[in-house]
Design a protein around this motif. Structure first.
Motif, PDB file in Angstrom:
ATOM      1  N   ASP A  36      -0.301  -0.433  -5.489  1.00 23.62           N
ATOM      2  CA  ASP A  36      -1.423   0.501  -4.989  1.00 23.62           C
ATOM      3  C   ASP A  36      -2.550   0.477  -6.535  1.00 23.62           C
ATOM      4  OD1 ASP A  36      -1.269   3.162  -2.540  1.00 23.62           O
ATOM      5  OD2 ASP A  36      -2.998   3.200  -3.899  1.00 23.62           O
ATOM      6  N   GLN A  37      -3.893   0.742  -5.929  1.00 28.27           N
ATOM      7  CA  GLN A  37      -4.808   0.766  -6.839  1.00 28.27           C
ATOM      8  C   GLN A  37      -5.026   2.430  -7.380  1.00 28.27           C
ATOM      9  OE1 GLN A  37      -8.983  -0.856  -5.248  1.00 28.27           O
ATOM     10  NE2 GLN A  37      -7.925  -0.271  -3.106  1.00 28.27           N
TER      11      GLN A  37
ATOM     12  N   ASP B  78       0.051  -0.964   5.091  1.00 29.16           N
ATOM     13  CA  ASP B  78      -0.659   0.222   5.648  1.00 29.16           C
ATOM     14  C   ASP B  78      -1.936  -0.189   5.143  1.00 29.16           C
ATOM     15  OD1 ASP B  78      -1.001   2.062   7.301  1.00 29.16           O
ATOM     16  OD2 ASP B  78       0.517   3.332   5.922  1.00 29.16           O
TER      17      ASP B  78
ATOM     18  N   GLN C 220      -6.777  10.731   0.370  1.00 30.47           N
ATOM     19  CA  GLN C 220      -8.022  10.546  -0.431  1.00 30.47           C
ATOM     20  C   GLN C 220      -8.689  11.382   0.279  1.00 30.47           C
ATOM     21  OE1 GLN C 220      -6.845   6.714   0.152  1.00 30.47           O
ATOM     22  NE2 GLN C 220      -5.874   5.917  -1.951  1.00 30.47           N
TER      23      GLN C 220
ATOM     24  N   GLY D 103       2.054   7.594  -0.564  1.00 38.32           N
ATOM     25  CA  GLY D 103       2.309   9.010  -1.430  1.00 38.32           C
ATOM     26  C   GLY D 103       3.776   8.308  -0.993  1.00 38.32           C
TER      27      GLY D 103
ATOM     28  N   GLY E 124      -6.276   0.965   4.629  1.00 34.54           N
ATOM     29  CA  GLY E 124      -7.109   1.648   4.375  1.00 34.54           C
ATOM     30  C   GLY E 124      -6.890   2.385   4.060  1.00 34.54           C
ATOM     31  N   VAL E 125      -7.051   4.478   3.941  1.00 31.93           N
ATOM     32  CA  VAL E 125      -7.285   5.587   3.049  1.00 31.93           C
ATOM     33  C   VAL E 125      -6.221   6.433   3.342  1.00 31.93           C
ATOM     34  CG1 VAL E 125      -9.008   5.209   1.745  1.00 31.93           C
ATOM     35  CG2 VAL E 125      -9.504   6.573   4.474  1.00 31.93           C
TER      36      VAL E 125
ATOM     37  N   MET F  86     -10.978   4.156  -4.915  1.00 27.80           N
ATOM     38  CA  MET F  86      -9.747   3.990  -4.053  1.00 27.80           C
ATOM     39  C   MET F  86      -9.191   4.594  -5.549  1.00 27.80           C
ATOM     40  SD  MET F  86      -8.246   2.083  -1.146  1.00 27.80           S
ATOM     41  CE  MET F  86      -9.333   2.080  -0.033  1.00 27.80           C
TER      42      MET F  86
ATOM     43  N   SER G 198      -1.926  -2.111  -8.931  1.00 24.99           N
ATOM     44  CA  SER G 198      -1.849  -3.063  -9.058  1.00 24.99           C
ATOM     45  C   SER G 198      -2.714  -2.912  -7.587  1.00 24.99           C
ATOM     46  CB  SER G 198      -1.011  -4.321  -9.017  1.00 24.99           C
ATOM     47  OG  SER G 198      -2.003  -5.451  -8.418  1.00 24.99           O
ATOM     48  N   ASN G 199      -4.314  -3.927  -7.689  1.00 18.96           N
ATOM     49  CA  ASN G 199      -4.658  -4.195  -5.974  1.00 18.96           C
ATOM     50  C   ASN G 199      -3.658  -5.534  -5.591  1.00 18.96           C
ATOM     51  OD1 ASN G 199      -6.593  -5.446  -4.043  1.00 18.96           O
ATOM     52  ND2 ASN G 199      -7.654  -4.416  -4.968  1.00 18.96           N
ATOM     53  N   PHE G 200      -3.506  -5.387  -3.988  1.00 20.04           N
ATOM     54  CA  PHE G 200      -2.803  -6.199  -3.331  1.00 20.04           C
ATOM     55  C   PHE G 200      -3.004  -7.159  -3.639  1.00 20.04           C
ATOM     56  CE2 PHE G 200      -4.162  -3.712   0.203  1.00 20.04           C
ATOM     57  CZ  PHE G 200      -5.224  -5.128   0.738  1.00 20.04           C
TER      58      PHE G 200
ATOM     59  N   THR H 299       1.414  -1.182  -0.307  1.00 22.66           N
ATOM     60  CA  THR H 299      -0.187   0.124   0.098  1.00 22.66           C
ATOM     61  C   THR H 299       1.049   1.000   0.181  1.00 22.66           C
ATOM     62  OG1 THR H 299       0.036   0.104   2.568  1.00 22.66           O
ATOM     63  CG2 THR H 299      -2.102  -1.260   1.042  1.00 22.66           C
ATOM     64  N   ILE H 300       1.738   1.576  -0.874  1.00 25.20           N
ATOM     65  CA  ILE H 300       2.531   2.593  -1.296  1.00 25.20           C
ATOM     66  C   ILE H 300       1.930   4.037  -0.907  1.00 25.20           C
ATOM     67  CG2 ILE H 300       2.845   3.233  -3.438  1.00 25.20           C
ATOM     68  CD1 ILE H 300       6.611   2.625  -3.207  1.00 25.20           C
TER      69      ILE H 300
ATOM     70  N   GLY I 213       5.052   7.366   1.565  1.00 21.90           N
ATOM     71  CA  GLY I 213       6.223   8.504   3.298  1.00 21.90           C
ATOM     72  C   GLY I 213       6.580   6.602   3.951  1.00 21.90           C
ATOM     73  N   HIS I 214       6.495   5.727   3.983  1.00 15.36           N
ATOM     74  CA  HIS I 214       7.166   4.873   4.685  1.00 15.36           C
ATOM     75  C   HIS I 214       7.915   3.953   3.941  1.00 15.36           C
ATOM     76  CE1 HIS I 214       3.345   3.579   7.385  1.00 15.36           C
ATOM     77  NE2 HIS I 214       3.992   3.480   7.834  1.00 15.36           N
TER      78      HIS I 214
HETATM   79  C1  LIG Z   1      -2.789   4.546   4.560  1.00 13.50           C
HETATM   80  S1  LIG Z   1      -2.499   4.536   2.686  1.00 13.50           S
HETATM   81  C2  LIG Z   1      -0.922   4.000   2.852  1.00 13.50           C
HETATM   82  C3  LIG Z   1      -0.275   5.154   3.170  1.00 13.50           C
HETATM   83  C4  LIG Z   1       2.336   4.781   2.933  1.00 13.50           C
HETATM   84  N1  LIG Z   1       2.262   4.234   3.933  1.00 13.50           N
HETATM   85  C5  LIG Z   1       2.432   5.793   2.816  1.00 13.50           C
HETATM   86  O1  LIG Z   1       3.231   6.376   3.847  1.00 13.50           O
HETATM   87  O2  LIG Z   1       2.095   7.420   2.286  1.00 13.50           O
HETATM   88  C6  LIG Z   1      -2.782   3.278   1.875  1.00 13.50           C
HETATM   89  C7  LIG Z   1      -3.189   3.082   0.753  1.00 13.50           C
HETATM   90  O3  LIG Z   1      -2.889   1.746   0.434  1.00 13.50           O
HETATM   91  C8  LIG Z   1      -4.278   1.640  -0.908  1.00 13.50           C
HETATM   92  N2  LIG Z   1      -5.014   0.450  -0.719  1.00 13.50           N
HETATM   93  C9  LIG Z   1      -5.466   0.073  -0.081  1.00 13.50           C
HETATM   94  N3  LIG Z   1      -6.401  -0.703  -0.227  1.00 13.50           N
HETATM   95  C10 LIG Z   1      -5.756  -1.571  -1.436  1.00 13.50           C
HETATM   96  C11 LIG Z   1      -5.921  -2.861  -2.311  1.00 13.50           C
HETATM   97  N4  LIG Z   1      -6.145  -3.341  -2.354  1.00 13.50           N
HETATM   98  N5  LIG Z   1      -4.584  -2.912  -2.739  1.00 13.50           N
HETATM   99  C12 LIG Z   1      -3.293  -1.671  -2.989  1.00 13.50           C
HETATM  100  N6  LIG Z   1      -4.127  -0.384  -2.015  1.00 13.50           N
HETATM  101  C13 LIG Z   1      -4.607  -0.684  -1.962  1.00 13.50           C
HETATM  102  C14 LIG Z   1      -4.951   2.719  -1.073  1.00 13.50           C
HETATM  103  O4  LIG Z   1      -5.265   3.533  -2.168  1.00 13.50           O
HETATM  104  C15 LIG Z   1      -3.956   4.114  -0.331  1.00 13.50           C
HETATM  105  O5  LIG Z   1      -2.896   4.750  -0.837  1.00 13.50           O
END
Ligand SMILES: C[S@@+](CC[C@H](N)C(=O)[O-])C[C@H]1O[C@@H](n2cnc3c(N)ncnc32)[C@H](O)[C@@H]1O
Length: 305
Positions: A66-67, A108, A115, A46, A110-111, A135, A91-93, A43-44, A48-49
């Protein structure tokens, strides 16, 4: 290990949660996994991690998923200077198949803040926007389409199941009545106003906005979040090398329950955390999103032992 964790790219502002705890878990990986190791950030967002991980561990390479196309854009900019150490895939994970096994998988859930904070995405009941909440804006029903298509009883069940909302029946009845009398809601504010009207007057001005649980439920349903998480929990242990670590950060009890159960019962994994790791008071003060964050860690067992 302390790291500066405020990540601000041009438009994408998101402060990653539990950064030091994630970095500590990576630092504890066996050295042979860490050296020239690979990591999947499922869940990349932006980036950040991932940016802090790449900075802290110069031997690591990251594949980030990320999706959401706007997250892919933001992460690509954020991680550009790491060159080939960062590969970003839209991609959706739940659908992802890695090319090789890795040392660490981070999810990580959620949203992200952008978003929620961009009214046009339709996730926010505080900022008026179209009832969308996808998303991935290219896939699935928008929130207004879901409200239109779902029968009252099924809508009540959905709001109860994914929002744990005790006024779910009243809310579903009100929504369906409004739709048949007036047509679609103009936006998220109109829906939030209708939901608030289903709460007893004394409960309308509590700490949590009356629309919080219903918006969570709609978001989870629209993005199929719990099914995607179940897929990830099933697949990610196979993405890991023996000794590698699976780290999941969840933000509500429905997600955390699934993670907890899976880490307890999956024979491929050994739990590292019995109780979830939570943000300290300082992080909770500085980043309200971290207040509900729970990090659980599990290690891939060696199948030959
Ligand atoms: C909490 S944010 C992650 C923030 C990231 N760790 C950072 O530090 O910037 C969650 C991200 O996961 C993505 N996401 C949620 N469900 C997903 C899925 N099933 N497949 C891919 N990405 C997904 C969302 O679009 C969102 O960008």
């Amino acid at each position: 290990m302390k790291e500066e964790s405020k990540i601000v790219t041009s438009k994408f502002k998101h402060t990653p949660v539990l950064v030091n705890q994630v970095l500590e878990a990576i630092a504890k990986l066996p050295s042979e996994l860490l050296i020239k190791g690979k990591l999947i950030d499922a869940t990349i967002g932006g980036g950040g991690h991932s940016a802090l991980i790449l900075k802290g561990f110069p031997s690591l390479h990251i594949t980030g998923l990320d999706q959401d196309p706007s997250a892919i854009d933001a992460a690509s900019k954020q991680l550009l200077h790491f060159g080939s150490r960062a590969e970003i895939i839209s991609s959706n994970f739940a659908d992802f198949v890695p090319q090789e096994e890795v040392a660490f998988v981070l999810a990580d859930l959620g949203v992200s803040s952008p978003q929620i904070d961009e009214a046009k995405r339709g996730f926010s009941f505080r900022l008026n926007g179209p009832l969308d909440m996808r998303m991935n804006p290219k896939k699935g029903l928008k929130a207004d389409e879901l409200l239109e298509k779902t029968e009252e009883k099924a809508l009540a069940d959905l709001i109860y199941k994914y929002g744990e909302e005790k006024f779910s029946r009243r809310i579903a009845r009100r929504i369906k009545q409004d739709l048949s009398a007036n047509g679609p809601y103009e936006g998220t504010s109109a829906l939030a106003y209708a939901i608030a009207g289903c709460y007893p007057p004394k409960m309308r001005n509590g700490r949590i906005h009356p629309a919080t649980r219903t918006f969570q439920a709609l978001r989870i349903a629209i993005n199929n979040e719990l099914d995607a998480l179940q897929h990830l929990l099933q697949k990610a242990p196979n993405w890991l090398l023996p000794g590698g670590v699976f780290a999941v950060i969840s933000f509500h009890s429905l997600e955390d329950r699934l993670v907890k159960k899976s880490f307890l019962t999956d024979e491929r994994l050994e739990r590292i955390t019995r109780k979830p790791i939570q943000a300290d008071s300082n992080e909770k003060l500085n980043n309200p999103r971290s207040r509900s964050a729970k990090l659980r860690l599990a290690k891939k067992r060696n199948p030959n032992e």
